[in-house]
Design a protein around this motif. Structure first.
Motif, PDB file in Angstrom:
ATOM      1  N   LYS A 173       0.895  -1.222  -0.381  1.00 28.44           N
ATOM      2  CA  LYS A 173      -0.031   0.185  -0.133  1.00 28.44           C
ATOM      3  C   LYS A 173       0.596   0.971  -0.160  1.00 28.44           C
ATOM      4  CE  LYS A 173      -4.275  -1.831   2.025  1.00 28.44           C
ATOM      5  NZ  LYS A 173      -5.059  -1.965   2.958  1.00 28.44           N
ATOM      6  N   ILE A 174       1.953   1.333   0.075  1.00 24.70           N
ATOM      7  CA  ILE A 174       2.803   1.999  -0.197  1.00 24.70           C
ATOM      8  C   ILE A 174       3.291   2.935  -1.311  1.00 24.70           C
ATOM      9  CG2 ILE A 174       5.321   3.464   1.075  1.00 24.70           C
ATOM     10  CD1 ILE A 174       2.927   2.403   3.064  1.00 24.70           C
ATOM     11  N   PRO A 175       3.673   3.910  -1.822  1.00 26.26           N
ATOM     12  CA  PRO A 175       3.510   4.702  -3.198  1.00 26.26           C
ATOM     13  C   PRO A 175       5.360   4.404  -3.416  1.00 26.26           C
ATOM     14  CG  PRO A 175       1.809   5.458  -2.125  1.00 26.26           C
ATOM     15  CD  PRO A 175       2.675   5.025  -1.114  1.00 26.26           C
ATOM     16  N   GLN A 176       5.997   3.721  -4.114  1.00 28.39           N
ATOM     17  CA  GLN A 176       6.950   3.773  -4.827  1.00 28.39           C
ATOM     18  C   GLN A 176       8.005   4.961  -4.627  1.00 28.39           C
ATOM     19  OE1 GLN A 176       9.045   1.491  -4.602  1.00 28.39           O
ATOM     20  NE2 GLN A 176       7.940  -0.159  -4.325  1.00 28.39           N
ATOM     21  N   ASP A 177       7.239   6.405  -5.232  1.00 30.82           N
ATOM     22  CA  ASP A 177       7.647   7.521  -5.119  1.00 30.82           C
ATOM     23  C   ASP A 177       7.675   8.476  -3.683  1.00 30.82           C
ATOM     24  OD1 ASP A 177       5.100   8.013  -4.992  1.00 30.82           O
ATOM     25  OD2 ASP A 177       4.737   8.873  -6.757  1.00 30.82           O
ATOM     26  N   LEU A 178       7.123   7.610  -1.947  1.00 31.57           N
ATOM     27  CA  LEU A 178       6.899   8.213  -1.249  1.00 31.57           C
ATOM     28  C   LEU A 178       7.926   8.876  -0.631  1.00 31.57           C
ATOM     29  CD1 LEU A 178       4.070   8.867  -0.037  1.00 31.57           C
ATOM     30  CD2 LEU A 178       5.155   7.026   1.977  1.00 31.57           C
TER      31      LEU A 178
END
Lengths: 97, 400
Positions: free
Chosen positions: A13-18
């Motif tokens: 659920k974590i965006p790669q670009d966070l």
């Protein structure tokens, strides 16, 4: 601080670009980028331990009649060669094999 | 209906913090934020704020401690300004790209040197390019409400960015007003379940490298770096929507509707407008009302959200008028004008027609921007419609 209830972590659920958080760790040893390696002349070495004392990475290991840098960790800074009172250490260029 | 308080802006901010229920707060006093730090400490001592209060030796440590707490999943709060903010800059700059949902009040103060402990927005404006969300308040009530809303904005999954809730030193920090304190249960319902820092949550069971080296020529470093920067920009753009939604929900629940990005005041039939930011807006609106009584068709545009820059909302407002005068409370040394003016010029580029715009700077180092000052702003802006456009910025308090 009060204990926070914590849910199981779901990285899908974590965006790669966070943000730069690395959870998959890979090994990178300080010895991997060495340009020169210290080579000890065992005839000159008197086991005074000066190199052992000065080594910034504390990688110098004691042997039966001499001291020697651990090459996995040694980054080739040359402090040991500079400080050796008997000029027993030479810095030798690393070459690709 | 909540309880009615008579309090200044610093106490209003502290009450906003109390209702937001942070886990950890850290503050270091600096004028004109000091009484806010004292209210926070008193509230923690009295159990009004049930958080850990960290007494540290300076602002650099304040934000470093809170970064650690935030990384561990805590909701946090701090406040600073001026030299304190300057000392805080190293961890401050790091907070936004780490996507930490911190909330921090800047009780704005003018820049040193010359030595000054009085209001002005130079401190907050100087850090406008650090990736934090910046919102400016007009009243003590808006401070209290915006501090609470800031958590909903910061912690939104599409945003995940730190928020500065800025209020003017002196005029709001010490200005006393009637403030409604919303009921605890109603704020709890508004806030929903606490779920901060879902992407990190330092955890011994899940080893991680926070902020590893990312970049350098060759390898994937630079492209990774770009993806984080682009992600950060996307979060900022998402914030425009989230700020609007959160303000709407706040209005529905508590009956107080604030313009989330840009407020339009008597603008619909206006020929020209003045632009304000922060507490000066009240005097600006009074001056607009007075000018209206004399037949001047003038309106007012108030910037609440300065970061992310509300391009669309400002463009829509500017499209309604034929001239604009912008009042800044800080200086853009590069452009011989104010920063709000300078950025408004960028928004004007997106209009079909070029309209005259005048830069005014007032209220530096605690000076008051009075209705008379605004009359001058209105008169000068009106005259641009007849072709009299000043070639340089006008300093309002120069001859006070």
């Amino acid at each position: 601080m009060r204990q926070q209830a914590r849910k199981p972590f779901d990285k899908s659920k974590i965006p790669q670009d966070l943000c730069p958080i690395a959870t998959e760790l890979s090994e990178l040893k300080t010895g991997d980028w060495r340009a020169e390696r210290p080579v000890v002349d065992r005839d000159k070495c008197v086991k005074c331990a000066t190199c052992w004392l000065y080594c910034p990475t504390q990688c110098v290991e004691e042997k039966p009649t001499w001291f020697e840098a651990g090459l996995e960790i040694c980054k080739g800074c040359g402090v040991c060669a500079q400080e050796c009172p008997h000029q027993a250490i030479a810095m030798v260029e690393e070459v690709e094999e | 209906m909540g309880k009615i308080l008579v309090c200044d802006g610093n106490e209003a901010a502290a009450w906003g913090v109390a209702r937001s229920k942070p886990d950890m707060v850290a503050v270091f006093p600096i004028t004109p934020q000091s009484s806010l730090a004292e209210y926070i400490s008193q509230f923690v001592a009295d159990g009004v704020i049930k958080a850990d209060l960290m007494d540290v030796e300076g602002e650099h440590s304040v934000l470093s401690v809170l970064q650690g707490a935030c990384l561990a999943g805590a909701r946090t709060y701090t406040a600073s300004c001026g030299q304190g903010l300057a000392f805080m800059f190293e961890p401050y700059f790091r907070s936004a790209p780490l996507r930490l949902p911190l909330v921090m009040s800047i009780v704005t103060r003018d820049g040193i040197t010359p030595q000054s402990v009085w209001g002005g927005q130079q401190d907050a404006m100087t850090v406008r390019e650090t990736g934090w969300i910046h919102m400016y308040c007009e009243t003590c009530q808006e401070i209290l409400d915006t501090v609470i809303m800031a958590y909903r904005i910061a912690e939104n999954r599409d945003v995940m960015l730190p928020v500065n809730v800025n209020h003017d030193g002196n005029y709001l920090s010490y200005g006393v007003e009637k403030v409604e304190l919303p009921e605890e249960e109603e704020v709890d319902a508004f806030m929903g379940e606490k779920n901060t820092n879902w992407h990190v949550a330092l955890d011994p069971d899940r080893p991680m490298g926070v902020d590893p080296l990312t970049g350098g020529a060759g390898g994937v470093g630079p492209s990774l770096f770009v993806s984080y920067r682009k992600g950060h920009c996307k979060g900022m753009q998402n914030a425009l929507r989230v700020i609007t939604e959160v303000h709407e929900e706040w209005g529905e629940r508590f009956g107080r509707y604030y313009a989330p990005l840009v407020e339009e005041y008597r603008l619909d039939d206006a020929d020209y407008a003045i632009v304000t930011i922060g507490s000066m807006s009240g005097a600006g609106k009074d001056a607009v009302d007075a000018a209206r009584e004399e037949g001047e068709k003038v309106g007012l545009i108030k910037i609440k959200t300065f970061r992310p820059f509300p391009l669309q909302a400002l463009r829509d407002a500017l499209a309604k008028v034929k001239a604009v005068g912008v009042v800044d409370r800080s200086v853009s040394f590069a452009w011989n004008s104010g920063p709000v003016y300078q950025e408004l010029l960028s928004a004007l580029y997106f209009l079909d027609n070029r309209i005259p715009a005048v830069s005014f700077i007032g209220g530096l180092a605690g000076a008051d921007i009075t209705i008379d000052h605004f009359k001058r702003v209105i008169d000068t802006t009106a005259r641009t419609l007849q072709g009299e456009v000043p070639s340089e910025c006008i300093w309002l308090n120069e001859n006070d």
